[in-house]
Design a protein around this motif. Structure first.
Motif, mmCIF file in Angstrom:
data_model
loop_
_atom_site.group_PDB
_atom_site.id
_atom_site.type_symbol
_atom_site.label_atom_id
_atom_site.label_comp_id
_atom_site.label_asym_id
_atom_site.label_seq_id
_atom_site.Cartn_x
_atom_site.Cartn_y
_atom_site.Cartn_z
ATOM 1 N N PHE A 19 0.834 -1.205 0.000
ATOM 2 C CA PHE A 19 0.000 0.000 0.000
ATOM 3 C C PHE A 19 0.869 1.255 0.000
ATOM 4 O O PHE A 19 0.615 2.200 -0.753
ATOM 5 C CB PHE A 19 -0.924 -0.016 1.220
ATOM 6 C CG PHE A 19 -1.840 1.164 1.314
ATOM 7 C CD1 PHE A 19 -2.933 1.282 0.461
ATOM 8 C CD2 PHE A 19 -1.602 2.161 2.250
ATOM 9 C CE1 PHE A 19 -3.763 2.380 0.534
ATOM 10 C CE2 PHE A 19 -2.431 3.262 2.333
ATOM 11 C CZ PHE A 19 -3.519 3.376 1.477
ATOM 12 N N GLU A 20 1.920 1.268 0.827
ATOM 13 C CA GLU A 20 2.808 2.428 0.895
ATOM 14 C C GLU A 20 3.550 2.634 -0.418
ATOM 15 O O GLU A 20 3.724 3.769 -0.876
ATOM 16 C CB GLU A 20 3.815 2.266 2.028
ATOM 17 C CG GLU A 20 3.218 2.456 3.403
ATOM 18 C CD GLU A 20 4.217 2.183 4.518
ATOM 19 O OE1 GLU A 20 5.430 2.050 4.227
ATOM 20 O OE2 GLU A 20 3.786 2.101 5.678
ATOM 21 N N ARG A 34 2.538 1.753 -3.414
ATOM 22 C CA ARG A 34 1.586 2.237 -4.424
ATOM 23 C C ARG A 34 1.240 3.695 -4.180
ATOM 24 O O ARG A 34 1.132 4.472 -5.123
ATOM 25 C CB ARG A 34 0.322 1.380 -4.421
ATOM 26 C CG ARG A 34 0.537 0.043 -5.060
ATOM 27 C CD ARG A 34 -0.741 -0.711 -5.198
ATOM 28 N NE ARG A 34 -0.487 -1.980 -5.836
ATOM 29 C CZ ARG A 34 -1.371 -2.940 -5.939
ATOM 30 N NH1 ARG A 34 -2.587 -2.787 -5.452
ATOM 31 N NH2 ARG A 34 -1.060 -4.064 -6.542
ATOM 32 N N ASN A 35 1.038 4.095 -2.939
ATOM 33 C CA ASN A 35 0.757 5.492 -2.623
ATOM 34 C C ASN A 35 1.946 6.371 -2.945
ATOM 35 O O ASN A 35 1.791 7.499 -3.401
ATOM 36 C CB ASN A 35 0.365 5.654 -1.151
ATOM 37 C CG ASN A 35 -1.091 5.338 -0.922
ATOM 38 O OD1 ASN A 35 -1.857 5.187 -1.870
ATOM 39 N ND2 ASN A 35 -1.475 5.235 0.333
ATOM 40 N N THR A 62 1.919 6.852 -6.702
ATOM 41 C CA THR A 62 0.844 7.762 -7.093
ATOM 42 C C THR A 62 1.199 9.193 -6.719
ATOM 43 O O THR A 62 1.011 10.124 -7.482
ATOM 44 C CB THR A 62 -0.483 7.358 -6.413
ATOM 45 O OG1 THR A 62 -0.727 5.991 -6.692
ATOM 46 C CG2 THR A 62 -1.630 8.213 -6.907
ATOM 47 N N LYS A 63 1.754 9.360 -5.505
ATOM 48 C CA LYS A 63 2.141 10.690 -5.043
ATOM 49 C C LYS A 63 3.261 11.248 -5.920
ATOM 50 O O LYS A 63 3.258 12.423 -6.267
ATOM 51 C CB LYS A 63 2.593 10.617 -3.582
ATOM 52 C CG LYS A 63 2.872 11.950 -2.968
ATOM 53 C CD LYS A 63 3.245 11.793 -1.509
ATOM 54 C CE LYS A 63 3.528 13.156 -0.905
ATOM 55 N NZ LYS A 63 3.952 13.067 0.482
ATOM 56 N N SER A 66 1.772 12.543 -9.176
ATOM 57 C CA SER A 66 1.051 13.807 -9.036
ATOM 58 C C SER A 66 2.019 14.965 -8.845
ATOM 59 O O SER A 66 1.774 16.078 -9.313
ATOM 60 C CB SER A 66 0.057 13.742 -7.885
ATOM 61 O OG SER A 66 0.734 13.566 -6.663
#
Length: 199
Positions: A184-185, A187-188, A191-192, A195
């Motif tokens: 999860f970390e 992937r975040n 994504t971060k 962006s």
């Protein structure tokens, strides 16, 4: 095999400086007791020699299991080594209980209902059957071909079955949770990062 296990556990846990001496000493005493039991130099001390053997070897095996688990959970992220460490720890717990079942048979030959009479079994055959019973118990399969008869053997079987379920439900669950959290970390973070680049 036990010496190899000790060396690997100590390598994986370099901060266990004091434990190295204790575990090494227990292993050496267990080796001496095993030699005394195998050579059967003093037949009248047979039960005592076998009891000492288990009393020295079982804590070493348990400590190695704890060390292997510590290695698996110390990693920042789950690895293949961590997965294998969990499997090894599970098997080591079963081996500790194998030794405890053996000890119960030393003091009460009727503690377990075995496939063959105890007197007809070779030592390797007995240890193999006890390991089989321990694996069946820790996994809570319970085929029923080998049965605990005495109250102490039944209590050991219950403790092992509960510990086996606890291991699978809690420790493996925690390990999988570490993996999911890491995934999860990552992937975040990806994504971060995207962006931030877009801005």
């Amino acid at each position: 095999m036990l010496l190899d296990l000790i060396l690997v556990t100590m390598w994986a846990n370099p901060d266990w400086r004091k434990a190295r001496v204790i575990i090494g000493g227990l292993w050496l005493l267990g080796l001496i007791a095993s030699l005394g039991s195998v050579l059967d130099l003093v037949p009248s001390l047979g039960k005592l020699e076998k009891t000492l053997e288990v009393a020295f070897v079982a804590p070493v095996t348990a400590a190695c299991s704890i060390g292997v688990l510590a290695f698996a959970f110390r990693a920042e992220r789950p690895t293949t080594d961590g997965i294998f460490a969990m499997v090894v720890a599970y098997l080591l717990i079963a081996m500790v209980f194998t030794q405890l079942y053996y000890l119960s048979l030393v003091w009460d030959p009727q503690a377990l209902h075995l496939l063959k009479p105890l007197e007809e079994m070779r030592s390797s055959e007995l240890h193999g059957e006890l390991l089989y019973f321990s694996m069946v118990t820790i996994s809570t399969v319970g085929y029923g071909d080998v049965l605990p008869v005495s109250s102490s053997a039944r209590m050991l079987a219950v403790i092992e079955a509960v510990l086996g379920q606890f291991f699978v439900a809690v420790l493996v669950g925690m390990f999988v949770g570490m993996y999911a959290s890491q995934l999860f970390e990552s992937r975040n973070g990806t994504t971060k990062g995207k962006s931030d680049v877009e801005r």
